[in-house]
Write a protein that holds these residues in place. Sequence first.
Motif, PDB file in Angstrom:
ATOM      1  N   GLY A  33       0.760  -1.287   0.052  1.00 30.13           N
ATOM      2  CA  GLY A  33       0.062   0.025  -0.110  1.00 30.13           C
ATOM      3  C   GLY A  33       0.880   1.329  -0.150  1.00 30.13           C
ATOM      4  O   GLY A  33       2.169   1.282   0.036  1.00 30.13           O
ATOM      5  N   ASN A 108      -1.685   2.194  -6.073  1.00 31.43           N
ATOM      6  CA  ASN A 108      -1.380   2.767  -4.805  1.00 31.43           C
ATOM      7  C   ASN A 108      -0.033   3.796  -4.753  1.00 31.43           C
ATOM      8  O   ASN A 108       0.125   4.597  -4.131  1.00 31.43           O
ATOM      9  CB  ASN A 108      -0.782   1.451  -4.038  1.00 31.43           C
ATOM     10  CG  ASN A 108      -1.745   0.522  -3.414  1.00 31.43           C
ATOM     11  OD1 ASN A 108      -2.699   1.178  -3.046  1.00 31.43           O
ATOM     12  ND2 ASN A 108      -1.501  -0.844  -3.300  1.00 31.43           N
ATOM     13  N   SER A 111      -2.137   6.704  -5.246  1.00 30.41           N
ATOM     14  CA  SER A 111      -2.791   7.187  -3.835  1.00 30.41           C
ATOM     15  C   SER A 111      -1.820   7.802  -3.008  1.00 30.41           C
ATOM     16  O   SER A 111      -2.009   8.582  -2.032  1.00 30.41           O
ATOM     17  CB  SER A 111      -3.391   5.984  -3.001  1.00 30.41           C
ATOM     18  OG  SER A 111      -4.120   5.327  -3.591  1.00 30.41           O
TER      19      SER A 111
END
Length: 208
Positions: A33, A108, A111
């Motif tokens: 992540g 990710n 993000s």
Amino acid sequence: MELPSERKPLRADAARNVDKIITAARQCFREHGPEVPLQTIAATAGVGPATLFRNFSDKEQLVLSALSRELRQHADPVAQEALDGMDAAEGLMKLIDAVMRVASDDANLLSAVAGRRGLLVGITRGLIDTMATLLERGQGQGSLRRDITIEDMVRLVAMLIGSVDTMEPGSEAWKRPLALVEDAIRTERPSRPLPEQSDIPGVSFEAV
């Protein structure tokens, strides 16, 4: 922000380290992540933290370098092919398709720089310029609506990229909203069915 690719050429060993770090970053962001520590990325790349920080001052710079490399490898060739092609509307859609594949594969990474629009514009400026050229050509060819602006296109692509967060990792559910965008910007709706609908993870639309 200066990316490694924008600096003077690196020695062969230094260039290999940069490539290993970027490859490890993509792997680590996928597995752990957007909050993955830089130390984990360095260990996965097989380099020391000092080597990583010598090439990337912070996580933001590493993320942008990784995204930039993916766009250069997967979107730039499509952009050139689109510019060389005869059908501007088709070329524009193929280019957006290529950008969406990068966005989906590296969700990710995106993000990790969410909300930093200026940073992303910096690594996509060339693609935006290509989209503007294709849009103008398509309007001249009569295949794209004349009331669509490049600002509209940038916002539409940003909305498509944002939709990746509503999809299962690795899915191609973005193809359906992309088809809807194509329907909206063409002068004539393409004669093809919409891609199949996909569920939004964790959301049920069944009646209670």
